[in-house]
Design a protein around this motif. Sequence first.
Motif, PDB file in Angstrom:
ATOM      1  N   GLN A 296     -16.125 -65.295  14.175  1.00 18.48           N
ATOM      2  CA  GLN A 296     -17.533 -65.388  13.785  1.00 18.48           C
ATOM      3  C   GLN A 296     -18.285 -64.098  14.105  1.00 18.48           C
ATOM      4  N   VAL A 297     -18.011 -63.515  15.294  1.00 17.44           N
ATOM      5  CA  VAL A 297     -18.722 -62.291  15.683  1.00 17.44           C
ATOM      6  C   VAL A 297     -18.268 -61.110  14.832  1.00 17.44           C
ATOM      7  N   LEU A 298     -16.939 -60.980  14.646  1.00 22.13           N
ATOM      8  CA  LEU A 298     -16.415 -59.816  13.947  1.00 22.13           C
ATOM      9  C   LEU A 298     -16.670 -59.885  12.444  1.00 22.13           C
ATOM     10  N   VAL A 299     -16.303 -60.998  11.827  1.00 23.27           N
ATOM     11  CA  VAL A 299     -16.380 -61.104  10.367  1.00 23.27           C
ATOM     12  C   VAL A 299     -17.775 -61.466   9.912  1.00 23.27           C
ATOM     13  N   LEU A 300     -18.297 -62.589  10.440  1.00 18.56           N
ATOM     14  CA  LEU A 300     -19.607 -63.056   9.979  1.00 18.56           C
ATOM     15  C   LEU A 300     -20.746 -62.188  10.489  1.00 18.56           C
ATOM     16  N   GLY A 301     -20.491 -61.422  11.558  1.00 20.13           N
ATOM     17  CA  GLY A 301     -21.551 -60.593  12.115  1.00 20.13           C
ATOM     18  C   GLY A 301     -21.453 -59.146  11.685  1.00 20.13           C
ATOM     19  N   TYR A 302     -20.471 -58.409  12.239  1.00 21.58           N
ATOM     20  CA  TYR A 302     -20.400 -56.967  12.030  1.00 21.58           C
ATOM     21  C   TYR A 302     -19.949 -56.605  10.613  1.00 21.58           C
ATOM     22  N   ILE A 303     -18.838 -57.199  10.161  1.00 23.73           N
ATOM     23  CA  ILE A 303     -18.310 -56.820   8.846  1.00 23.73           C
ATOM     24  C   ILE A 303     -19.273 -57.196   7.734  1.00 23.73           C
ATOM     25  N   ALA A 304     -19.900 -58.359   7.842  1.00 24.63           N
ATOM     26  CA  ALA A 304     -20.852 -58.773   6.801  1.00 24.63           C
ATOM     27  C   ALA A 304     -22.024 -57.800   6.703  1.00 24.63           C
ATOM     28  N   ARG A 305     -22.529 -57.350   7.864  1.00 22.16           N
ATOM     29  CA  ARG A 305     -23.623 -56.369   7.822  1.00 22.16           C
ATOM     30  C   ARG A 305     -23.129 -54.991   7.375  1.00 22.16           C
ATOM     31  N   LEU A 306     -21.877 -54.655   7.722  1.00 24.76           N
ATOM     32  CA  LEU A 306     -21.354 -53.349   7.356  1.00 24.76           C
ATOM     33  C   LEU A 306     -21.204 -53.210   5.846  1.00 24.76           C
ATOM     34  N   ILE A 307     -20.755 -54.239   5.178  1.00 26.01           N
ATOM     35  CA  ILE A 307     -20.554 -54.180   3.725  1.00 26.01           C
ATOM     36  C   ILE A 307     -21.746 -54.724   2.960  1.00 26.01           C
ATOM     37  N   CYS A 308     -22.835 -55.020   3.673  1.00 26.99           N
ATOM     38  CA  CYS A 308     -24.071 -55.514   3.032  1.00 26.99           C
ATOM     39  C   CYS A 308     -23.807 -56.798   2.254  1.00 26.99           C
ATOM     40  N   TYR A 309     -23.097 -57.715   2.874  1.00 31.43           N
ATOM     41  CA  TYR A 309     -22.806 -59.001   2.246  1.00 31.43           C
ATOM     42  C   TYR A 309     -23.923 -59.964   2.610  1.00 31.43           C
ATOM     43  N   THR A 310     -24.650 -60.405   1.602  1.00 30.70           N
ATOM     44  CA  THR A 310     -25.823 -61.272   1.841  1.00 30.70           C
ATOM     45  C   THR A 310     -25.667 -62.643   1.233  1.00 30.70           C
ATOM     46  N   GLN A 311     -24.579 -62.941   0.582  1.00 29.95           N
ATOM     47  CA  GLN A 311     -24.421 -64.252  -0.050  1.00 29.95           C
ATOM     48  C   GLN A 311     -24.128 -65.308   1.001  1.00 29.95           C
TER      49      GLN A 311
ATOM     50  N   TYR B  20     -14.462 -65.080   1.796  1.00 31.68           N
ATOM     51  CA  TYR B  20     -15.259 -64.326   0.837  1.00 31.68           C
ATOM     52  C   TYR B  20     -15.672 -62.961   1.406  1.00 31.68           C
ATOM     53  N   ILE B  21     -15.988 -62.916   2.688  1.00 35.41           N
ATOM     54  CA  ILE B  21     -16.383 -61.653   3.303  1.00 35.41           C
ATOM     55  C   ILE B  21     -15.207 -60.677   3.329  1.00 35.41           C
ATOM     56  N   LEU B  22     -14.017 -61.164   3.725  1.00 34.66           N
ATOM     57  CA  LEU B  22     -12.840 -60.301   3.744  1.00 34.66           C
ATOM     58  C   LEU B  22     -12.486 -59.821   2.332  1.00 34.66           C
ATOM     59  N   ASP B  23     -12.584 -60.710   1.362  1.00 26.17           N
ATOM     60  CA  ASP B  23     -12.296 -60.336  -0.015  1.00 26.17           C
ATOM     61  C   ASP B  23     -13.292 -59.306  -0.529  1.00 26.17           C
ATOM     62  N   PHE B  24     -14.559 -59.477  -0.204  1.00 22.99           N
ATOM     63  CA  PHE B  24     -15.575 -58.528  -0.638  1.00 22.99           C
ATOM     64  C   PHE B  24     -15.406 -57.180   0.056  1.00 22.99           C
ATOM     65  N   MET B  25     -14.944 -57.205   1.322  1.00 21.88           N
ATOM     66  CA  MET B  25     -14.714 -55.952   2.047  1.00 21.88           C
ATOM     67  C   MET B  25     -13.598 -55.142   1.377  1.00 21.88           C
ATOM     68  N   LEU B  26     -12.494 -55.788   1.028  1.00 19.17           N
ATOM     69  CA  LEU B  26     -11.414 -55.072   0.364  1.00 19.17           C
ATOM     70  C   LEU B  26     -11.838 -54.596  -1.023  1.00 19.17           C
ATOM     71  N   PHE B  27     -12.653 -55.374  -1.696  1.00 16.29           N
ATOM     72  CA  PHE B  27     -13.157 -54.963  -3.004  1.00 16.29           C
ATOM     73  C   PHE B  27     -14.008 -53.709  -2.878  1.00 16.29           C
ATOM     74  N   ARG B  28     -14.887 -53.637  -1.871  1.00 12.95           N
ATOM     75  CA  ARG B  28     -15.691 -52.433  -1.645  1.00 12.95           C
ATOM     76  C   ARG B  28     -14.800 -51.245  -1.278  1.00 12.95           C
TER      77      ARG B  28
END
Length: 455
Positions: free
Chosen positions: A339-354, A424-432
Motif C-alpha cells: 500500500q505504501v510503495l504502490v498506492l502511495g509513492y508509485i501512484a504519485r510518481l507516475i501521476c496516476y489519479t484514477q 492497474y498502477i503497476l500496469d500504468f507504470m510499465l506503460f509510461r
Amino acid sequence: HSFISKVWKSSLSCLITLSPSLCLLKCKEGHSGPTYESLQTVIDRKYFRPAVNLSNPTISNISFTLYAVLGVDEKAQILTTFLWLRLYWVHEFLVWDPEECEGVTKISLPVKDLWSPDIIVYDVDDDVSQQCPYVYVNHTGHIRYDRMLRLVSSCNLEIFNFPFDIQNCSFTFGSYMHTSKGYTMAPLHHEMSENSKKYLEASGEWELVIIQGEPGILKFGIDEWDIITFWVVIKRQPVLYVVNLLIPSTFLMVIDILSFYLPPHSVDRASFKMTLILGYTVFLLIMNDLLPSTANGTPIIGIYFSVCLALMVISLLETVLITNILHSMKCHDVPRWVQVLVLGYIARLICYTQDPPDRPEGDSAMPPPLEAPAQIVNGRNAPTPIPRIPELAQISADLRLMRTHLASVQKESVLHEQWCHVGYILDFMLFRTYILIISMYAFVIICMWCIWYRQ
C-alpha cells in the motif's frame, strides 16, 4: 663493368658540366619525336635513378581517385577499396626540344623500360594491382604513371553509431628502397575529393566526405623514408537499414504498447504478448545478418533491440503477475508495504489519479443482527424472552448463514478492488516506461541522423 661504363659515358658531359642542353634527346629531320638511338641510351639507364646530380632527390607527386568501396568487414576490421593511383615524377634524361622534333610534346613509353618509383602501401593486407604497361612522358621530362589498385587494407572501424556511422581510414604510401635522401614525395590534392565523390555517388552504401593527405617521415635507425598518409573519410547511407531494421522494430513496439489497452485480467493479453515476443525473436534472427558485430563493442542499435526484447519479456511477466494478483490474491489482504510503495509513492510518481470503482451502496454495510425486544425488570432493561418455535429457529439460522456469506463476498469484493487498483498502477507504470524509452530512442535516432546529415 663494361655495361656501367657504357651507360655513364653517354651522360658524362651532363654529370661534369651540369648543362641541360647537353642532356637533351636528339631528333632527326623527318622523325616525329626523339630518335630510337637517343631513347635507347635512356632505356639503358633504367636501373639508375634519373637525376643529373645524385645529391638532389627525385621528387614525386602522388594522388588517387577512389572509385568504389567494395566491402567493409567490421568483425575483421578490413576495408576493401578500388582506386586509381596516379604518380608524377621528373626524368631528367627524357628532355627534348619540341621545335626540333616537329612540335611533339608528349610520347608514351613502356614502363618496364624506364625507372619508376617503388611505391607500396604500408597498411594493406592484400594488393591486387592491374599494371598499366605505358607511361606518358612530357618534353620537359615530367612522367605520369597510372595504376589501378584493389586494396584490402586494415582500418579501425567504429560501429557504435551504426547505421549512422562515419569511418576514417588511412592509406600510407611510401618507397620500399629509397630513403628521403634520394626520393621524396608530396601529395597532390587537386580535385582528388571532387573526382572521388563523383564516382562514389552511384556506389550504393557509402558516400565520400573528404580525402586529405599529410606527408611524414618514417624512421628506422639512422635512415629516414618519406611517406604520405591519406585520410579517407566515408559515411554510410542509412536508408537501407532504417527501412529493414528500425521501421519493423518500431511497428512491433507500437503493437506491444497498444496491447496495454487490453484488460489486464484477460487471458488473451498474455497470449498476445507471447506471440509478439515470438515474432520479435524471429525478427532478431533475420536482423543478425545485417547488424555488424566486433569484439571491441556493440552498436547502439543492437543495444536498443536487446532493451526492446527485455521490455517485452518484462511486460509479459507483468501481465502474468497482474493475472496472478487478480485471480489468486483476492482472498488475502493487501500488505502494508504494498500500500505504501504502490498506492502511495508509485501512484504519485507516475501521476496516476484514477480511483478504483466504487462499491454499490447496498453492499456498503450489512444489516445489524436481529435482537430480542427489551423490557423493564426492576427498573432495568432486559431482553424479552422469545418463545422457541422450531420454524423461527430454522429461519434465524438460515439468515445467519446468508449474512456470513454476504459478508465474505463483500470482503472478497473489497480485496479484489484493492488488488485491481495495485495491478492497474503497476500496469500504468510499465506503460509510461515504455512510452519514455521509445521517445528517448526516437530522439536519439533523430539526433544521430541530423549529425550524420550535417557532416
